[in-house]
Design a protein around this motif. Structure first.
Motif, PDB file in Angstrom:
ATOM      1  N   THR A 625       0.828  -1.211   0.000  1.00  0.00           N
ATOM      2  CA  THR A 625       0.000   0.000   0.000  1.00  0.00           C
ATOM      3  C   THR A 625       0.860   1.258   0.000  1.00  0.00           C
ATOM      4  O   THR A 625       0.574   2.231  -0.714  1.00  0.00           O
ATOM      5  CB  THR A 625      -0.930  -0.002   1.223  1.00  0.00           C
ATOM      6  N   THR A 626       1.923   1.218   0.808  1.00  0.00           N
ATOM      7  CA  THR A 626       2.835   2.368   0.851  1.00  0.00           C
ATOM      8  C   THR A 626       3.483   2.583  -0.511  1.00  0.00           C
ATOM      9  O   THR A 626       3.589   3.716  -1.003  1.00  0.00           O
ATOM     10  CB  THR A 626       3.918   2.158   1.918  1.00  0.00           C
ATOM     11  N   THR A 629       0.940   4.044  -2.847  1.00  0.00           N
ATOM     12  CA  THR A 629       0.690   5.451  -2.531  1.00  0.00           C
ATOM     13  C   THR A 629       1.833   6.335  -3.022  1.00  0.00           C
ATOM     14  O   THR A 629       1.614   7.373  -3.662  1.00  0.00           O
ATOM     15  CB  THR A 629       0.516   5.633  -1.013  1.00  0.00           C
ATOM     16  N   ASP A 630       3.078   5.911  -2.728  1.00  0.00           N
ATOM     17  CA  ASP A 630       4.256   6.707  -3.137  1.00  0.00           C
ATOM     18  C   ASP A 630       4.362   6.790  -4.661  1.00  0.00           C
ATOM     19  O   ASP A 630       4.638   7.858  -5.221  1.00  0.00           O
ATOM     20  CB  ASP A 630       5.527   6.076  -2.572  1.00  0.00           C
ATOM     21  N   SER A 632       1.966   6.408  -6.898  1.00  0.00           N
ATOM     22  CA  SER A 632       0.869   7.208  -7.437  1.00  0.00           C
ATOM     23  C   SER A 632       1.113   8.688  -7.243  1.00  0.00           C
ATOM     24  O   SER A 632       0.796   9.509  -8.120  1.00  0.00           O
ATOM     25  CB  SER A 632      -0.453   6.795  -6.775  1.00  0.00           C
ATOM     26  N   ALA A 633       1.684   9.055  -6.083  1.00  0.00           N
ATOM     27  CA  ALA A 633       1.980  10.471  -5.827  1.00  0.00           C
ATOM     28  C   ALA A 633       3.031  10.998  -6.787  1.00  0.00           C
ATOM     29  O   ALA A 633       2.913  12.110  -7.323  1.00  0.00           O
ATOM     30  CB  ALA A 633       2.434  10.643  -4.375  1.00  0.00           C
TER      31      ALA A 633
END
Length: 704
Positions: A625-626, A629-630, A632-633
């Motif tokens: 998940t991390t 998230t990273d 995608s950012a």
């Protein structure tokens, strides 16, 4: 065997002095030599005889075509091939002809080369003029064998449109002024002073298959994206290290090809960065050295392709490692064989040397921005100031010996001694004592005295050396001219030359710096001394058309005011076009390669998370998940940055061509490019290597 190879191939493709002496009638040879050595006008009848001999020699070697080989303002060479075939008068078989008129003059189209407004599309005529001081040569490729005739290139109205014409003019200027000075010292036997140059050439070699997968390398010559691999050059293990077999084979073939062209390829070694290398020749007269260096770059690329490699001559093909330069070793040599920059064993007693030295110091101090421009192209802005490259601040390194002599002259008005090198005892009995030089070296200096020459280390690796030497010759000629004016009218020559040396060194000692040119302290110190810190090519261009530069170049007929303004426009245009191509390449790579690859990786990661949760609802998927998230950012940041870059590139097209547009590319577009690179490089460190769409730095630098 090696001796046989060199002696068999050296200069076999060159119509040099040896060939001319063999093939030309003695009187014709003597007349041509006088033209070459003393600059006398060449008679058309002589040219006809030379042309016939040149044609016969070329035909015997398999040539079918000839070309006037010239160096337009593109920075590379240009040529238009014509066959030796002419129609027979009786309409029968073709005959082979090559006249003196064809040798002396060609007529290429001048409208499609950079001219800075000197030529419009409807004003097409240009002329190439044979430079008989640089020997003709043969080149063999897929087109067959071609006779290449080095020439100058000018417009129908007489302005120089090339790099060579101003160089030849500057060589005449410095020769004339140096001879004036030498005659004051009693050297009536000196008729000419040549500018002698030895350009060291740095380059990278990468695997061609990997190169072809990188649009940035193909279109711009450098990587616009790329994260540093775990290992770079920090261990210093590549520098002078053992040469890989594949690279050694390349170097061997390169040497043979260069020797055939009469190029004295002397030194080869690994340079600082992985995949970086260097070749250095023996010195030659400036215009021949310039021709040879263009051939060196062309041959490097040609041989690389044969061997499944690609030769990169860009100044900074890889961020974070050593960039490539072209160290321009420059000296002045008389027709009697004396090097004017040879200090001798006791330089404090060598008044002639000290006068020439002081003239060079003054010339460099008064023309720092102009020198900076002479070594500049868009790629060099990435290189200057770090990783073995000199800083953008022009200073002169003289070494302890000469610095001490100068200090004595400035402080007391008289130099009574010169520091000597002595001997170095290594501490091992079986090793001999070594004779030490009187001075250490300084690799951070942009303009360093290295024994009997100055090494101008700023010159960009991919550019012609003609511009740098044209400026060097002219600025030194300007100072020597003023010195000759003063000394020729002096009542007491010995006293006048002593006072002139002291005054010149006192007034211009600020440019002498023997310390660390990379340090922040030097930047502050240079500012305190009043030395200019010209950080970019665009900032340096105005120096070309300053009132002082125009007056100086016109005085020696090296450039007219019109030619200078045209070159300023060409420089602005070259910068704008280079950055524009880089920006558009970045946009294309991000939109068509990086974003699609990252989206695919994100989708795979999301599917993985959903699959794990479906199989084991209680499983810990925090790592995935991390990462999701990273990633995608960073993807969102990259998309915003590429949109921003597209906006400013579109805006750049609305700016007035010239200084305004170039400044916008420097200040706005270039910054937007850096903002786009950052998230892409960060993504490279996250995304699986197999999913990354282009070869990485690690693959390019170490898998050769």
């Amino acid at each position: 065997m090696a001796k046989d190879v060199i002696s068999e191939v050296f200069a076999i493709d060159v119509f040099n002095d040896v060939v001319m002496a063999e093939r030309l009638p003695k009187k014709v040879y003597a007349t041509l030599k006088k033209t070459i050595e003393e600059g006398e006008e060449l008679d058309l009848d002589i040219a006809n005889i030379v042309a016939h001999a040149m044609k016969e020699w070329a035909l015997e070697r398999g040539a079918t075509h000839y070309t006037h080989w010239f160096q337009p303002m593109t920075g590379i060479t240009a040529e238009k091939h014509d066959s030796f075939i002419s129609a027979a008068s009786n309409g029968g078989n073709a005959i082979l002809e090559f006249s003196g008129k064809e040798l002396i003059k060609g007529e290429p189209d001048a409208s499609s080369f950079p001219s800075g407004g000197l030529r419009a599309t409807f004003e097409a005529r240009g002329y190439t003029a044979w430079d008989c001081t640089s020997p003709a040569f043969l080149r063999e490729d897929a087109a067959g064998v071609t006779l290449c005739i080095p020439t100058a290139f000018c417009s129908y109205t007489g302005e120089a449109l090339d790099k060579k014409t101003p160089l030849l003019r500057s060589m005449e200027a410095i020769s004339t002024q140096a001879v004036r000075v030498l005659k004051l010292f009693g050297h009536d036997d000196v008729k000419k002073v040549d500018c002698s140059v030895g350009p060291e050439q740095e380059y990278f070699l990468v695997d061609k298959e990997k190169y072809m997968k990188r649009e940035d390398l193909i279109y711009t010559g450098r990587t616009l994206f790329g994260a540093m691999p775990p290992k770079g050059q920090e261990l210093d293990d590549h520098y002078f290290g053992s040469i890989k077999e594949r690279i050694a084979g390349y170097m061997k073939e390169l040497n043979v090809e260069l020797w055939k062209l009469g190029i004295l390829s002397k030194t080869q070694h690994n340079e600082v960065a992985p995949a970086q290398h260097e070749m250095a020749p023996i010195y030659g007269t400036a215009n021949i050295a310039t021709d040879h260096n263009q051939l060196v770059m062309e041959t490097m690329k040609k041989v690389a392709k044969r061997r499944g490699l690609e030769c990169l001559l860009h100044e900074k093909p890889f961020a974070g490692v050593n960039g490539s330069g072209k160290h321009n070793n420059w000296s002045l040599v008389t027709n009697t064989g004396k090097n004017l920059l040879e200090p001798g064993k006791t330089p404090h007693e060598n008044i002639q040397f000290l006068l020439i030295l002081s003239a060079i110091i003054k010339a460099v101090d008064e023309n720092a921005a102009l020198l900076r421009l002479s070594a500049s192209n868009p790629g060099n802005d990435h290189r200057l100031g770090a990783n073995e490259a000199p800083p953008a601040i022009i200073s002169i390194f003289l070494g302890e010996q000469l610095e001490d002599v100068i200090s004595q002259l400035i402080e007391t008005g008289e130099a009574k001694s010169s520091k000597q090198g002595g001997k170095l005892n290594i501490g091992v009995h079986t090793l001999p004592e070594l004779k030490k030089d009187a001075t250490d070296r300084n690799r951070t200096s942009p303009f360093a005295f290295t024994g009997n020459k100055f090494e101008f280390r700023m010159v960009a690796s991919s550019m012609s050396i003609a511009g740098a030497n044209t400026v060097l010759n002219t600025i030194v000629a300007d100072v020597l001219s003023d010195m000759a004016d003063e000394l020729e009218n002096a009542e007491n020559f010995d006293l006048a030359v002593h006072d002139l040396i002291k005054k010149t060194l006192t007034d211009h000692q600020r440019v002498i710096f023997n310390g660390n040119g990379y340090s922040e302290e030097w930047v502050a110190e240079a500012e305190r001394r009043g030395l200019p810190n010209v950080k970019t090519m665009v900032d340096a261009v105005p120096s070309l058309v300053s009132e002082k530069s125009i007056k100086m170049f016109e005085k020696f007929k090296v450039f007219s005011e019109v030619e200078l303004h045209s070159r300023a426009e060409i420089n602005y245009e070259a910068y704008s076009k280079a950055i524009n191509i880089e920006a558009k390449t970045m946009i294309e790579m991000v939109n068509k390669k990086y974003i699609p690859a990252v989206i695919k990786a994100v989708a795979t990661l999301a599917e993985s998370i959903n699959s794990v949760k479906a199989a084991v609802p209680s499983a810990d998927v925090s790592v995935q998940t991390t990462l999701l998230t990273d990633t995608s950012a960073l993807l969102a940041k990259a998309k915003a940055a590429v949109n921003r870059l597209q906006e400013v590139v579109t805006e750049a097209a609305t700016k007035e061509e010239g200084a305004e547009q170039a400044t916008y590319f420097k200040d706005v577009v270039f910054q937007a490019m850096a903002e786009l690179r950052a998230p892409i490089d960060a993504l490279e460190l996250i995304i699986d290597r197999e999913a990354w769409p282009v070869p990485t730095y690690g693959e390019l630098l170490f898998e050769v």
